[in-house]
Enzyme design. Sequence first.
Site, PDB file in Angstrom:
ATOM      1  N   CYS A   1       0.842  -1.190   0.000  1.00  0.00           N
ATOM      2  CA  CYS A   1       0.000   0.000   0.000  1.00  0.00           C
ATOM      3  C   CYS A   1       0.883   1.248   0.000  1.00  0.00           C
ATOM      4  O   CYS A   1       1.788   1.368   0.817  1.00  0.00           O
ATOM      5  CB  CYS A   1      -0.877  -0.080   1.242  1.00  0.00           C
ATOM      6  SG  CYS A   1      -1.374   1.463   1.912  1.00  0.00           S
ATOM      7  N   GLU A   2       0.593   2.157  -0.929  1.00  0.00           N
ATOM      8  CA  GLU A   2       1.471   3.331  -1.045  1.00  0.00           C
ATOM      9  C   GLU A   2       1.223   4.355   0.051  1.00  0.00           C
ATOM     10  O   GLU A   2       1.983   5.286   0.214  1.00  0.00           O
ATOM     11  CB  GLU A   2       1.322   3.990  -2.420  1.00  0.00           C
ATOM     12  CG  GLU A   2       0.010   4.682  -2.651  1.00  0.00           C
ATOM     13  CD  GLU A   2      -0.091   5.261  -4.062  1.00  0.00           C
ATOM     14  OE1 GLU A   2       0.681   4.848  -4.936  1.00  0.00           O
ATOM     15  OE2 GLU A   2      -0.963   6.120  -4.260  1.00  0.00           O
ATOM     16  N   HIS A   3       0.126   4.162   0.810  1.00  0.00           N
ATOM     17  CA  HIS A   3      -0.139   5.114   1.901  1.00  0.00           C
ATOM     18  C   HIS A   3       0.617   4.764   3.171  1.00  0.00           C
ATOM     19  O   HIS A   3       0.930   5.646   3.961  1.00  0.00           O
ATOM     20  CB  HIS A   3      -1.639   5.151   2.221  1.00  0.00           C
ATOM     21  CG  HIS A   3      -2.486   5.594   1.076  1.00  0.00           C
ATOM     22  ND1 HIS A   3      -3.694   5.031   0.768  1.00  0.00           N
ATOM     23  CD2 HIS A   3      -2.262   6.554   0.148  1.00  0.00           C
ATOM     24  CE1 HIS A   3      -4.190   5.624  -0.299  1.00  0.00           C
ATOM     25  NE2 HIS A   3      -3.347   6.547  -0.695  1.00  0.00           N
ATOM     26  N   HIS A   4       0.830   3.466   3.393  1.00  0.00           N
ATOM     27  CA  HIS A   4       1.462   3.050   4.659  1.00  0.00           C
ATOM     28  C   HIS A   4       2.674   2.150   4.474  1.00  0.00           C
ATOM     29  O   HIS A   4       3.338   1.800   5.438  1.00  0.00           O
ATOM     30  CB  HIS A   4       0.439   2.303   5.535  1.00  0.00           C
ATOM     31  CG  HIS A   4      -0.759   3.125   5.919  1.00  0.00           C
ATOM     32  ND1 HIS A   4      -1.901   3.178   5.152  1.00  0.00           N
ATOM     33  CD2 HIS A   4      -0.986   3.939   6.976  1.00  0.00           C
ATOM     34  CE1 HIS A   4      -2.782   3.988   5.732  1.00  0.00           C
ATOM     35  NE2 HIS A   4      -2.258   4.455   6.838  1.00  0.00           N
TER      36      HIS A   4
ATOM     37  N   GLN B   1      -5.123  -0.184  -4.923  1.00  0.00           N
ATOM     38  CA  GLN B   1      -5.652  -1.336  -5.648  1.00  0.00           C
ATOM     39  C   GLN B   1      -6.324  -0.926  -6.961  1.00  0.00           C
ATOM     40  O   GLN B   1      -6.248  -1.645  -7.963  1.00  0.00           O
ATOM     41  CB  GLN B   1      -6.617  -2.112  -4.744  1.00  0.00           C
ATOM     42  CG  GLN B   1      -7.027  -3.445  -5.336  1.00  0.00           C
ATOM     43  CD  GLN B   1      -7.831  -4.282  -4.383  1.00  0.00           C
ATOM     44  OE1 GLN B   1      -7.571  -4.286  -3.183  1.00  0.00           O
ATOM     45  NE2 GLN B   1      -8.808  -5.003  -4.903  1.00  0.00           N
TER      46      GLN B   1
ATOM     47  N   HIS C   1      -5.803  -5.704   2.726  1.00  0.00           N
ATOM     48  CA  HIS C   1      -4.860  -4.600   2.960  1.00  0.00           C
ATOM     49  C   HIS C   1      -4.431  -4.645   4.414  1.00  0.00           C
ATOM     50  O   HIS C   1      -5.257  -4.506   5.309  1.00  0.00           O
ATOM     51  CB  HIS C   1      -5.543  -3.263   2.657  1.00  0.00           C
ATOM     52  CG  HIS C   1      -5.821  -3.052   1.200  1.00  0.00           C
ATOM     53  ND1 HIS C   1      -5.291  -2.019   0.477  1.00  0.00           N
ATOM     54  CD2 HIS C   1      -6.565  -3.784   0.323  1.00  0.00           C
ATOM     55  CE1 HIS C   1      -5.695  -2.092  -0.778  1.00  0.00           C
ATOM     56  NE2 HIS C   1      -6.478  -3.164  -0.890  1.00  0.00           N
TER      57      HIS C   1
ATOM     58  N   CYS D   1      -2.935  -2.455   5.954  1.00  0.00           N
ATOM     59  CA  CYS D   1      -3.166  -1.152   6.613  1.00  0.00           C
ATOM     60  C   CYS D   1      -4.572  -1.088   7.185  1.00  0.00           C
ATOM     61  O   CYS D   1      -4.861  -0.250   8.043  1.00  0.00           O
ATOM     62  CB  CYS D   1      -2.939  -0.006   5.638  1.00  0.00           C
ATOM     63  SG  CYS D   1      -4.106   0.022   4.277  1.00  0.00           S
TER      64      CYS D   1
HETATM   65  N1  LIG Z   1      -8.963   3.754  -2.348  1.00  0.00           N
HETATM   66  C1  LIG Z   1      -7.977   3.095  -1.721  1.00  0.00           C
HETATM   67  N2  LIG Z   1      -7.719   3.429  -0.447  1.00  0.00           N
HETATM   68  C2  LIG Z   1      -6.734   2.753   0.165  1.00  0.00           C
HETATM   69  C3  LIG Z   1      -5.991   1.730  -0.438  1.00  0.00           C
HETATM   70  N3  LIG Z   1      -5.095   1.260   0.456  1.00  0.00           N
HETATM   71  C4  LIG Z   1      -5.293   1.966   1.573  1.00  0.00           C
HETATM   72  N4  LIG Z   1      -6.293   2.876   1.425  1.00  0.00           N
HETATM   73  C5  LIG Z   1      -6.883   3.833   2.358  1.00  0.00           C
HETATM   74  O1  LIG Z   1      -6.231   5.066   2.304  1.00  0.00           O
HETATM   75  C6  LIG Z   1      -6.731   5.813   3.400  1.00  0.00           C
HETATM   76  C7  LIG Z   1      -5.664   6.722   3.933  1.00  0.00           C
HETATM   77  O2  LIG Z   1      -6.384   7.552   4.791  1.00  0.00           O
HETATM   78  P1  LIG Z   1      -5.749   8.609   5.781  1.00  0.00           P
HETATM   79  O3  LIG Z   1      -6.871   9.149   6.617  1.00  0.00           O
HETATM   80  O4  LIG Z   1      -4.886   9.571   5.040  1.00  0.00           O
HETATM   81  O5  LIG Z   1      -4.744   7.700   6.663  1.00  0.00           O
HETATM   82  P2  LIG Z   1      -4.915   7.107   8.121  1.00  0.00           P
HETATM   83  O6  LIG Z   1      -5.085   8.229   9.079  1.00  0.00           O
HETATM   84  O7  LIG Z   1      -3.794   6.165   8.361  1.00  0.00           O
HETATM   85  O8  LIG Z   1      -6.307   6.329   8.007  1.00  0.00           O
HETATM   86  P3  LIG Z   1      -6.839   5.059   8.800  1.00  0.00           P
HETATM   87  O9  LIG Z   1      -6.372   3.855   8.035  1.00  0.00           O
HETATM   88  O10 LIG Z   1      -8.342   5.203   8.738  1.00  0.00           O
HETATM   89  O11 LIG Z   1      -6.274   5.100  10.184  1.00  0.00           O
HETATM   90  C8  LIG Z   1      -7.225   4.792   4.426  1.00  0.00           C
HETATM   91  O12 LIG Z   1      -8.623   4.886   4.485  1.00  0.00           O
HETATM   92  C9  LIG Z   1      -6.790   3.473   3.813  1.00  0.00           C
HETATM   93  O13 LIG Z   1      -7.636   2.392   4.153  1.00  0.00           O
HETATM   94  C10 LIG Z   1      -6.303   1.399  -1.783  1.00  0.00           C
HETATM   95  O14 LIG Z   1      -5.705   0.519  -2.420  1.00  0.00           O
HETATM   96  N5  LIG Z   1      -7.310   2.113  -2.367  1.00  0.00           N
HETATM   97 ZN   LIG Z   2      -2.452   1.656   3.592  1.00  0.00          ZN
END
Ligand SMILES: Nc1nc2c(ncn2[C@@H]2O[C@H](COP(=O)(O)OP(=O)(O)OP(=O)(O)O)[C@@H](O)[C@H]2O)c(=O)[nH]1
Ligand SMILES: [Zn+2]
Length: 231
Positions: free
Chosen positions: A122-125, A163, A191, A193
């Site tokens: 996952c590119e966010h985490h 994804q 995921h 995360c």
């Molecule tokens: N659309 C999409 N969202 C993703 C994917 N992988 C992770 N996410 C979401 O990206 C979002 C990032 O949200 P943020 O609020 O910036 O991060 P955060 O504070 O860590 O969020 P939480 O996971 O809710 O604790 C989260 O809701 C993740 O579940 C993906 O492949 N597609």
């Molecule tokens: Zn993530």
Amino acid sequence: MKQKETLLNTMGIDFSHSIDEIGDEHVGTSIDTPLREDAFEMDDDLKIELIEKHFREIMYVLGLDLTDDSLKGTPKRVAKMYVKEIFSGLNPKNKPDAKLFENKYKYNEMLVEKDITFFSNCEHHFVPIYGKAHVAYISNGNVIGLSKINRIVQYYSKRPQVQERLTMQIGNELKEALGTEDVAVVLDAHHMCVSTRGVQDVNSSTVTSFYSGKFERDENARAEFMKYISL
Ligand SMILES: Nc1nc2c(ncn2[C@@H]2O[C@H](COP(=O)(O)OP(=O)(O)OP(=O)(O)O)[C@@H](O)[C@H]2O)c(=O)[nH]1
Ligand SMILES: [Zn+2]
């Protein structure tokens, strides 16, 4: 508290290749992974060396003892894993060669390659996404070696991803490689995360799809594909 420079000196870190100097140009369309134009100016060895140094800093900041036998090799291991394994799909030189064969058997039905296991991040985490990919295509005169479909899925998985983009990148690559519009892709993935942190839901999974050509136009083609993958 020691000053930052003193800490970095203590760790023997040379930040002459600071990310601030590398530039922040972002090119490409939204389906493309957001890569800078200079993404591959550094070779793999230099990337590994720099990631090792930066990861050592992260571990140091976390308070870990980098002289510990079990930890001291970790920065290098992580760096090699990023460049050569889990993010190797960022580099086009690692794109699989999808050789085509003539469809001499005149097989005109859909071909489904299902339950392709994939591991992404996952590119966010920067934690794993793992799941199954199901792919279908209808030949437009050419067929592809089956393993090449798995390799295309794996290549695009080995990037920091969301994804939705992964699904579209696989779909577009198959269309291009096979020279047909008739392609379908479904991914069903977990995921980490979502499961191991944040909302901590261990049961939910995410399903995404890409339908093009006949699969987009013809409900029966989609239904047949769904029947085979039994989602
Ligand atoms: N659309 C999409 N969202 C993703 C994917 N992988 C992770 N996410 C979401 O990206 C979002 C990032 O949200 P943020 O609020 O910036 O991060 P955060 O504070 O860590 O969020 P939480 O996971 O809710 O604790 C989260 O809701 C993740 O579940 C993906 O492949 N597609
Ligand atoms: Zn993530």
